[in-house]
Design a protein around this motif. Structure first.
Motif, PDB file in Angstrom:
ATOM      1  N   UNK A  64       0.886  -1.082   0.030  1.00 29.49           N
ATOM      2  CA  UNK A  64       0.006  -0.034   0.103  1.00 29.49           C
ATOM      3  C   UNK A  64       0.934   1.203   0.068  1.00 29.49           C
ATOM      4  N   UNK A  65       0.647   2.121  -1.027  1.00 23.70           N
ATOM      5  CA  UNK A  65       1.443   3.526  -1.125  1.00 23.70           C
ATOM      6  C   UNK A  65       0.586   4.737  -0.558  1.00 23.70           C
ATOM      7  N   UNK A  66       1.300   5.351   0.237  1.00 26.11           N
ATOM      8  CA  UNK A  66       0.816   6.734   0.819  1.00 26.11           C
ATOM      9  C   UNK A  66       1.794   7.976   0.499  1.00 26.11           C
ATOM     10  N   UNK A  67       1.257   9.143   0.728  1.00 27.56           N
ATOM     11  CA  UNK A  67       1.820  10.186   0.576  1.00 27.56           C
ATOM     12  C   UNK A  67       2.563  10.783   1.791  1.00 27.56           C
ATOM     13  N   UNK A  68       2.738  10.020   2.828  1.00 23.10           N
ATOM     14  CA  UNK A  68       3.372  10.422   4.033  1.00 23.10           C
ATOM     15  C   UNK A  68       4.859   9.876   4.273  1.00 23.10           C
ATOM     16  N   UNK A  69       5.644  10.781   4.810  1.00 28.73           N
ATOM     17  CA  UNK A  69       7.023  10.169   4.878  1.00 28.73           C
ATOM     18  C   UNK A  69       6.969   9.430   6.152  1.00 28.73           C
ATOM     19  N   UNK A  70       7.828   8.122   6.037  1.00 27.71           N
ATOM     20  CA  UNK A  70       7.906   7.263   7.083  1.00 27.71           C
ATOM     21  C   UNK A  70       9.156   6.843   7.151  1.00 27.71           C
ATOM     22  N   UNK A  71       9.498   6.224   8.308  1.00 27.21           N
ATOM     23  CA  UNK A  71      10.812   5.331   8.304  1.00 27.21           C
ATOM     24  C   UNK A  71      10.608   4.183   7.529  1.00 27.21           C
ATOM     25  N   UNK A  72      11.792   3.164   7.068  1.00 29.82           N
ATOM     26  CA  UNK A  72      11.514   2.084   6.310  1.00 29.82           C
ATOM     27  C   UNK A  72      10.915   1.121   7.126  1.00 29.82           C
ATOM     28  N   UNK A  73       9.845   0.332   6.933  1.00 26.21           N
ATOM     29  CA  UNK A  73       9.279  -0.711   7.909  1.00 26.21           C
ATOM     30  C   UNK A  73       9.448  -1.981   7.048  1.00 26.21           C
ATOM     31  N   UNK A  74       8.830  -3.004   7.929  1.00 26.81           N
ATOM     32  CA  UNK A  74       9.271  -4.315   7.487  1.00 26.81           C
ATOM     33  C   UNK A  74       7.897  -5.332   7.998  1.00 26.81           C
TER      34      UNK A  74
END
Length: 503
Positions: A64-74
Motif C-alpha cells: 500500500x502506497x501513501x504520500x506521508x514520509x515514514x521510516x523504512x518498515x518491514x
C-alpha cells in the motif's frame, strides 16, 4: 526489499529434493513487524500447491502506497505445514496430521522471509550539480543545473540568488534571483545566467549562486504531529552554494598575449634613457582610480596627486639615477637597485634607532615597531600593485616574502657577515647578545601559523582565493592580520619591559 510505490512484491517459494512427481502443498501467512497490515501492506494467508514437476512458485503480496514520509518498515511472511496434497490444512482451521506418512515433507531453513518496504515519500535534497563552474566571458549565457535527489515527492519551491565576489553585477554578469518550481517526480532544473563581455583584458573574476530553503507547497506533514513525517520535508544538500569563475575570452587573451610578446614586455615597464626617467620623476601624473573607466592619461592630476608628488619627489629623483634597463641587459639596473635598497634599509634602521633612543624606547621594541614598519610599508604597496595587475596571487605573496627576505639579508645578514669577517681578521670573535630574540621569534612563528591557516581557509569556494573575494571576507581577513600584528608588538614589548616572563 521493495519501494513503497512498487504496487506488489513477489516472493519465490522453492521446493527441493524428494519425489518431484508428487503433488505437495504448504501454508503461508503474513505477520506484522513495524509495517502494519491494512496500512502498509495487505494481509495475506493461504496455501501454495506444487504440482508434479513444479519446483518453484511465486507468492504475490500487495504493498500500500501513501504520500506521508515514514521510516523504512518491514513485515514477515511465514511458511508452515508442508504436506502431500490431500492432507488437512492449517488455513482452514483443521490441524494437519502429526502422524508420519510414507512421504515425509519438511520445511527448509529459510521458512520465514522478511520484506522491507523502503519509503519513497521524501521531498528531496536540493543541491548544485557542481561546486564550481568555469565559463568563458564571451559565452553570453550559462546554464547552472540543480539536482533533486533522495526523493522527488510533491510540489517544491526553491529560491535562489546571485552573490557578488570579485565579479560585480551589471559589469560582469546580470544579477538574478527568483524561485524554481519542482513538480512532483521532477529531479532537474536549470538556471540561465547572462554573462557580460566587457571586451577588456583582465584577470579572472568570480561570483556565487546560493540556494535558499526549499518549501513543500502541499505539506501534509505540517498538519501532523508526527516528527518522523516532518523529516520528509525538502532540505538543502551539501552543495547549496556554487562558485562561477568568469575567464577571459580565450581568443582575445591569446591575441593580446601574442602582441605583448612581439612588442617585448620589457618596453611596458622599462625606460630607454636617463632623460626619460628624470622627466617622469619630476612630472605630476594622475594616480590610478579603480572606479574610473578611463586611463590615468585621460584625467588631470588631483589635489591628492600633487600632495603625494611633493612628498615623494626626493625619492623619485633619487631612484631616477638607477641605470635604465636598456644598459647591460638590465644587470646595471639590478645591481644599482639592490644597492640603493640596502642603503635605504640601513638608513631607515638608523633613523628608527635614533628615534627610539630619543623617546626612550628599548632597541628591541624600536626594531619590531619602527624599523620593521619602515621597511615593510613599501613592500605592502608594491604587493598591492602586483595583486591588481596579475591574475594570480603568486606575484603579490612572493613580493612580500621576497622583499622581507631581502630586508633581513641586507639589514642583518650582510652586516653581521662583514662584522664577523672583520673581527675574525683581528683574531677575535664576533658575538651578538640574543636579548629577547627567542621570545619574539617564537611569538612571530605562532602568529605566522595563524596567518598561513587563514590564507589556506580562504581557498574554500565561498571565498575563492588568498586575495580579494567578497567584501565581508576581505574586511574580516584584514582585521585578523592587523590584530595579529598588534598582538605581536604588544606581547614582545611587554616581555622587553619585563611585564611578562620571557625565555
Amino acid at each position: 526489499q521493495c519501494l513503497e510505490n512498487c504496487g506488489s512484491v513477489a516472493l519465490t517459494v522453492v521446493r527441493r529434493g524428494g519425489d518431484l512427481t508428487r503433488t505437495l502443498t504448504v501454508d503461508y501467512r503474513t505477520e506484522d513487524g513495524t509495517a502494519l497490515a491494512g496500512a502498509d501492506y495487505e494481509a495475506t494467508r493461504g496455501t501454495l500447491r506444487f504440482g508434479p514437476g513444479q519446483s518453484r512458485l511465486l507468492l504475490p503480496i500487495r504493498i500500500i502506497d501513501d504520500d506521508i514520509y515514514e521510516q523504512d518498515e518491514f513485515f514477515r511472511v511465514r511458511l508452515s505445514a508442508p504436506r502431500p496434497d490431500g492432507q488437512p490444512s492449517t488455513v482452514t482451521g483443521t490441524p494437519a496430521s502429526t502422524t508420519p506418512t510414507i512421504t515425509q515433507v519438511s520445511l527448509g531453513t529459510n521458512s520465514q522471509a522478511t520484506v522491507t518496504i523502503f519509503d519513497d515519500d521524501h521531498a528531496g535534497l536540493f543541491s548544485f550539480e557542481l561546486c564550481s563552474q568555469r565559463v568563458n566571458e564571451s559565452v553570453g549565457s550559462m546554464a547552472v543545473t540543480i539536482m533533486r535527489t533522495s526523493g522527488s515527492r510533491g510540489l517544491v519551491q526553491l529560491p535562489y540568488t546571485t552573490i557578488p565576489g570579485t565579479a560585480m553585477p551589471g559589469e560582469d554578469y546580470v544579477e538574478l534571483s527568483g524561485t524554481l518550481v519542482f513538480q512532483n517526480d521532477e529531479t532537474l532544473k536549470n538556471i540561465e545566467i547572462q554573462i557580460i563581455d566587457d571586451e577588456e583584458y583582465e584577470k579572472n573574476k568570480n561570483f556565487f549562486i546560493e540556494l535558499g530553503e526549499p518549501v513543500l507547497v502541499e505539506n501534509k506533514a505540517e498538519e501532523m504531529a508526527d516528527d518522523v513525517a516532518k523529516q520528509g520535508c525538502p532540505i538543502l544538500g551539501e552543495t547549496s552554494r556554487m562558485e562561477v569563475i568568469i575567464e577571459e575570452s580565450y581568443e582575445f587573451k591569446s591575441t593580446v598575449d601574442k602582441l605583448m610578446k612581439k612588442t617585448n614586455l620589457a618596453l611596458v615597464v622599462s625606460s630607454s634613457s636617463w632623460r626619460e626617467q628624470f622627466v617622469n620623476a619630476v612630472t605630476v601624473s594622475a594616480g590610478e582610480d579603480d572606479d574610473d573607466e578611463g586611463t590615468s592619461d585621460d584625467r588631470l592630476p588631483s589635489c591628492f596627486d600633487y600632495i603625494m608628488h611633493f612628498l615623494t619627489v626626493f625619492w623619485k629623483v633619487l631612484f631616477a639615477f638607477v641605470p635604465p634597463t636598456e644598459y647591460m641587459n638590465g644587470w646595471a639596473c639590478f645591481v644599482v637597485s639592490i644597492s640603493l635598497i640596502g642603503l635605504l634599509t640601513a638608513l631607515t634602521g638608523d633613523l628608527a634607532t635614533q628615534f627610539g633612543c630619543t623617546i626612550g624606547l628599548k632597541s628591541s621594541v624600536t626594531a619590531i615597531v619602527f624599523v620593521a614598519l619602515g621597511t615593510s610599508v613599501p613592500d605592502t604597496f608594491a604587493s598591492k600593485v602586483a595583486a591588481i595587475q596579475d591574475q594570480y596571487a603568486d606575484a603579490s605573496i612572493g613580493n612580500v616574502t621576497g622583499s622581507n627576505a631581502v630586508n633581513v639579508f641586507l639589514g642583518i645578514g650582510l652586516a653581521w657577515t662583514i662584522a664577523a669577517v672583520y673581527w675574525a681578521a683581528q683574531g677575535k670573535k664576533f658575538l651578538v647578545e640574543p636579548g629577547n630574540l627567542a621570545f619574539s621569534v617564537t611569538i612571530f612563528t605562532i602568529f605566522a601559523f595563524f596567518a598561513v591557516a587563514t590564507l589556506m581557509y580562504r581557498r574554500r569556494p565561498e571565498v575563492g582565493g588568498e586575495l580579494g573575494g567578497p567584501r565581508g571576507s576581505k574586511y574580516f581577513t584584514s582585521c585578523v592580520f592587523i590584530t595579529l600584528w598588534l598582538s605581536y608588538i604588544i606581547l614582545s614589548s611587554l616581555e622587553a619591559y619585563c611585564y611578562i616572563p620571557g625565555f
